[in-house]
Design an enzyme around this catalytic site. Structure first.
Site, mmCIF file in Angstrom:
data_model
loop_
_atom_site.group_PDB
_atom_site.id
_atom_site.type_symbol
_atom_site.label_atom_id
_atom_site.label_comp_id
_atom_site.label_asym_id
_atom_site.label_seq_id
_atom_site.Cartn_x
_atom_site.Cartn_y
_atom_site.Cartn_z
ATOM 1 C CG ASP A 88 29.609 38.152 39.124
ATOM 2 O OD1 ASP A 88 30.409 37.729 38.278
ATOM 3 O OD2 ASP A 88 29.014 37.418 39.932
ATOM 4 C CE1 TYR A 147 33.422 32.475 36.114
ATOM 5 C CE2 TYR A 147 31.254 31.633 35.514
ATOM 6 C CZ TYR A 147 32.485 31.459 36.119
ATOM 7 O OH TYR A 147 32.788 30.248 36.718
HETATM 8 P P1 NDP Z 1 38.407 29.776 43.648
HETATM 9 O O1 NDP Z 1 38.136 31.242 43.624
HETATM 10 O O2 NDP Z 1 38.114 29.015 44.876
HETATM 11 O O3 NDP Z 1 39.935 29.509 43.214
HETATM 12 C C1 NDP Z 1 40.421 30.111 42.054
HETATM 13 C C2 NDP Z 1 41.837 29.640 41.777
HETATM 14 O O4 NDP Z 1 42.282 30.280 40.562
HETATM 15 C C3 NDP Z 1 42.812 30.056 42.862
HETATM 16 O O5 NDP Z 1 43.776 29.046 43.009
HETATM 17 C C4 NDP Z 1 43.470 31.309 42.286
HETATM 18 O O6 NDP Z 1 44.789 31.556 42.754
HETATM 19 C C5 NDP Z 1 43.516 30.933 40.819
HETATM 20 N N1 NDP Z 1 43.653 32.113 39.977
HETATM 21 C C6 NDP Z 1 42.803 33.159 39.834
HETATM 22 N N2 NDP Z 1 43.315 34.063 38.978
HETATM 23 C C7 NDP Z 1 44.511 33.563 38.572
HETATM 24 C C8 NDP Z 1 45.515 34.044 37.698
HETATM 25 N N3 NDP Z 1 45.404 35.209 37.048
HETATM 26 N N4 NDP Z 1 46.625 33.285 37.516
HETATM 27 C C9 NDP Z 1 46.763 32.094 38.159
HETATM 28 N N5 NDP Z 1 45.844 31.594 39.004
HETATM 29 C C10 NDP Z 1 44.733 32.333 39.206
HETATM 30 O O7 NDP Z 1 37.606 29.193 42.398
HETATM 31 P P2 NDP Z 1 36.872 27.778 42.212
HETATM 32 O O8 NDP Z 1 37.717 26.691 42.731
HETATM 33 O O9 NDP Z 1 35.490 27.926 42.667
HETATM 34 O O10 NDP Z 1 36.808 27.735 40.618
HETATM 35 C C11 NDP Z 1 37.752 27.022 39.839
HETATM 36 C C12 NDP Z 1 37.292 27.065 38.392
HETATM 37 O O11 NDP Z 1 35.984 26.495 38.296
HETATM 38 C C13 NDP Z 1 37.165 28.486 37.829
HETATM 39 O O12 NDP Z 1 37.552 28.488 36.480
HETATM 40 C C14 NDP Z 1 35.691 28.775 37.957
HETATM 41 O O13 NDP Z 1 35.266 29.730 37.029
HETATM 42 C C15 NDP Z 1 35.114 27.397 37.660
HETATM 43 N N6 NDP Z 1 33.770 27.212 38.162
HETATM 44 C C16 NDP Z 1 33.499 27.313 39.496
HETATM 45 C C17 NDP Z 1 32.218 27.124 39.958
HETATM 46 C C18 NDP Z 1 31.874 27.194 41.395
HETATM 47 O O14 NDP Z 1 30.668 27.110 41.694
HETATM 48 N N7 NDP Z 1 32.808 27.316 42.319
HETATM 49 C C19 NDP Z 1 31.121 26.838 39.027
HETATM 50 C C20 NDP Z 1 31.516 26.734 37.665
HETATM 51 C C21 NDP Z 1 32.800 26.913 37.256
HETATM 52 P P3 NDP Z 1 45.042 32.220 44.219
HETATM 53 O O15 NDP Z 1 44.768 31.097 45.202
HETATM 54 O O16 NDP Z 1 46.446 32.645 44.196
HETATM 55 O O17 NDP Z 1 44.062 33.338 44.363
#
Ligand code: NDP
Length: 240
Positions: A88, A147
């Site tokens: 961000d 984002y």
């Molecule tokens: P988290 O940060 O809790 O988890 C993110 C996950 O994505 C982790 O497993 C991470 O892997 C993986 N990841 C990140 N970058 C990569 C990459 N380059 N290659 C492979 N894996 C990657 O996120 P959330 O569970 O909160 O979010 C999941 C999805 O939901 C996202 O797309 C987010 O934008 C979307 N979202 C979330 C909201 C929220 O309030 N939480 C709201 C709206 C949308 P690792 O564990 O290895 O880091």
């Protein structure tokens, strides 16, 4: 029939709940992740879900990851593009690398993995793709031009690809979570979070399982008349 599902970012947070829901529904699940080995190993031990480590923003790595999963588990029927990051900052403070990292990870990954899995789905005349968007892709958010652009792009990508898949048994949909209690949201300052919760009609943050439920619905074998749609799962936030 046992379906094979790939969930990106599938070892924790929302993706972890999606992986588990699909597994509990009888799918063979491959959960991708990128960096957090500890969380991924823990997830594998607790759930028995197979884990695969690669960076979804890397086109060649996505092709190799899909090939490995298909060699191990069989052809991928269900693809959940869930991996996402935030970097961000207001426009003035937004650096090109922060802009690009979010575009490549959140949106580029959808292209990379659909490109790798779509031909097989087409050949088998079955596929379920669910892309994880965001309320902030629908409404925008201060300090999130990168984002919001990526997530908004996901919603356009979904509608365009749905048209390509429609005659081939492939549905392409999106879910747009509101604020969900995961590590991503735990990074938001508490005072800001309190204000956010106060503006959610249901009166609480989402749970990862709330999102998983919508994904399960969209990936069902008989969910073949829903495509190009976005399901908002946000507790009534902004009434999107
Ligand atoms: P988290 O940060 O809790 O988890 C993110 C996950 O994505 C982790 O497993 C991470 O892997 C993986 N990841 C990140 N970058 C990569 C990459 N380059 N290659 C492979 N894996 C990657 O996120 P959330 O569970 O909160 O979010 C999941 C999805 O939901 C996202 O797309 C987010 O934008 C979307 N979202 C979330 C909201 C929220 O309030 N939480 C709201 C709206 C949308 P690792 O564990 O290895 O880091």
């Amino acid at each position: 029939m046992n379906r094979v599902a790939l969930v990106t970012g599938g070892t924790r947070g929302i993706g972890g709940a999606i992986s588990l829901a699909l597994k509990n529904h009888g799918c063979q699940v491959a959960a991708n992740y990128h960096a957090n080995d500890e969380a991924a190993e823990h997830f594998r031990e607790v759930t028995g879900v197979d884990i695969y480590k690669w960076d979804v923003s890397d086109f060649a790595a996505c092709e190799a990851g899909v090939a490995q999963i298909e060699a191990d588990l069989g052809p991928i029927d269900i693809l959940v593009n869930n991996a996402g990051i935030t970097r961000d900052g207001t426009l003035q403070k937004m650096t090109p690398d922060r802009w690009q990292a979010v575009l490549d990870t959140n949106l580029g990954s959808c292209f990379n993995l659909c490109h790798a899995t779509f031909p097989g789905m087409r050949a088998r005349k079955f596929g379920r793709v669910v892309n994880v968007g965001s309320i902030n892709g629908q409404a925008g958010q201060y300090g999130q031009v990168n984002y919001a652009a990526a997530k908004s792009g996901i919603h356009g990508f979904t509608k365009a690809l749905a048209q390509e898949g429609a005659r081939h048994g492939i549905t392409v949909n999106a879910v747009a979570p509101g604020y969900v209690d995961t590590d991503m949201v735990r990074a938001v300052p508490e005072a800001v979070l309190e204000k956010i919760v106060a503006s959610i009609p249901v009166g609480r943050l989402g749970r990862a399982e709330d999102i998983a439920r919508a994904v399960l619905f969209l990936t069902a074998n008989d969910a073949d008349f829903i495509t190009g749609s976005t399901i908002s799962v946000n507790g009534g936030h902004h009434m999107y």
